[in-house]
Design an enzyme around this catalytic site. Structure first.
Site, PDB file in Angstrom:
ATOM      1  N   LYS A 185       0.636  -1.202   0.212  1.00  0.00           N
ATOM      2  CA  LYS A 185       0.030  -0.143   0.014  1.00  0.00           C
ATOM      3  C   LYS A 185       0.873   1.427  -0.076  1.00  0.00           C
ATOM      4  CE  LYS A 185      -2.530  -2.279   3.565  1.00  0.00           C
ATOM      5  NZ  LYS A 185      -3.291  -2.184   4.738  1.00  0.00           N
ATOM      6  N   GLY A 186       2.211   1.091   0.494  1.00  0.00           N
ATOM      7  CA  GLY A 186       3.022   2.344   0.712  1.00  0.00           C
ATOM      8  C   GLY A 186       3.135   3.311  -0.494  1.00  0.00           C
ATOM      9  N   ASP A 193      14.479  -1.051   0.630  1.00  0.00           N
ATOM     10  CA  ASP A 193      15.396  -1.540   2.077  1.00  0.00           C
ATOM     11  C   ASP A 193      16.352  -2.702   1.563  1.00  0.00           C
ATOM     12  OD1 ASP A 193      15.194  -0.821   5.076  1.00  0.00           O
ATOM     13  OD2 ASP A 193      14.973  -3.043   5.286  1.00  0.00           O
ATOM     14  N   LYS A 243      17.536   2.860   0.763  1.00  0.00           N
ATOM     15  CA  LYS A 243      18.460   2.626   1.934  1.00  0.00           C
ATOM     16  C   LYS A 243      19.543   1.845   1.398  1.00  0.00           C
ATOM     17  CE  LYS A 243      14.770   2.802   5.561  1.00  0.00           C
ATOM     18  NZ  LYS A 243      14.271   1.666   6.740  1.00  0.00           N
ATOM     19  N   PHE A 263      14.106   4.346  10.241  1.00  0.00           N
ATOM     20  CA  PHE A 263      12.828   4.034  10.048  1.00  0.00           C
ATOM     21  C   PHE A 263      11.997   5.271   9.867  1.00  0.00           C
ATOM     22  CE2 PHE A 263       8.822   2.035  10.459  1.00  0.00           C
ATOM     23  CZ  PHE A 263       8.962   1.036   9.657  1.00  0.00           C
ATOM     24  N   ASP A 273       4.616   3.137   6.567  1.00  0.00           N
ATOM     25  CA  ASP A 273       3.762   2.808   7.927  1.00  0.00           C
ATOM     26  C   ASP A 273       4.493   2.400   8.991  1.00  0.00           C
ATOM     27  OD1 ASP A 273       3.929   0.238   6.635  1.00  0.00           O
ATOM     28  OD2 ASP A 273       2.587  -0.395   8.370  1.00  0.00           O
ATOM     29  N   ARG A 300       0.506   6.474   7.769  1.00  0.00           N
ATOM     30  CA  ARG A 300       0.601   6.586   6.277  1.00  0.00           C
ATOM     31  C   ARG A 300       0.009   7.775   5.702  1.00  0.00           C
ATOM     32  NH1 ARG A 300       1.571   1.292   4.047  1.00  0.00           N
ATOM     33  NH2 ARG A 300       0.685  -0.451   5.216  1.00  0.00           N
TER      34      ARG A 300
END
Ligand code: IMP
Ligand code: MG
Length: 180
Positions: free
Chosen positions: A47-48, A107, A135, A156, A163, A169
């Site tokens: 969803k991000g 990530d 990252k 983070f 989220d 979000r």
């Protein structure tokens, strides 16, 4: 209840500028490829990446098709286990398409690597990746990122689609999160 401490990491203006720069590069490259709506498919990771994708796509003046995939990694909560599952596949055919994947942050690289392998089997004409953030120090699996908004240190981050346990979000800006 532990309180989360949020520190502003990227403002609205900074995010807009990253999106503008990415959109210009993507527009230039895909105009050169002479894509049409019948062969340009943008795939957004749920969803991000939804917020990033909505802003970025509207800065790219080229007609395209848009589809969504959803992947999840199983294992310990804070660490990527490396075991990725596809929860939702594409609905639009990928074969012979110029595919551009939009992700919000890379990530370990495991999710993207899984998705690239999954889509490659469907025989796209080309496949590229755009991410707002990356990252590099966290990478476990090498993945080629064609368009990266900004490389970030190992923090983070939450907000703008990112989220923490489904929270934050909706924030307009991106924040670094520390659990107090
Ligand atoms: P990877 O498979 O380890 O590259 O993980 C990629 C996914 O993990 C991203 O698409 C995000 O959904 C999530 N993720 C990675 N880093 C962060 C972060 O800093 N905040 C929130 N979600 C993150
Ligand atoms: Mg994601």
């Amino acid at each position: 209840m532990t309180a989360d401490k949020l520190t502003l990491f990227l403002s609205r203006d900074q995010i807009d500028q990253l999106n503008q720069d990415l959109a210009e590069k993507i527009t230039r490259d895909y105009l050169a490829l002479d894509v049409t709506p019948s062969n340009f498919l943008v795939i957004v990771t749920l969803k991000g990446a939804v917020f990033f994708a909505a802003d970025l796509i509207r800065k790219i003046p080229i007609s395209m098709k848009i589809d969504f995939v959803k992947l999840s990694s199983y294992g310990l909560e804070t660490k990527s286990s490396g075991s990725i599952a596809l929860q939702k596949d594409t609905e639009i055919a990928v074969k012979d398409q110029h595919v551009l994947i939009l992700d919000e942050i890379v990530d370990s690289g495991r999710t993207l690597s899984f998705l690239l392998d999954h889509l490659a089997v469907k025989m796209p004409k080309s496949i590229k990746v755009a991410t707002l953030l990356s990252k590099p120090s966290r990478r476990e699996v090498p993945v080629q990122i064609d368009y990266c908004g900004q490389e970030v240190a190992d923090k983070f981050l939450v907000g703008y689609g990112l989220d923490y346990a489904e929270k934050y979000r909706q924030l307009q800006e991106i924040y670094a999160l520390e659990s107090a």
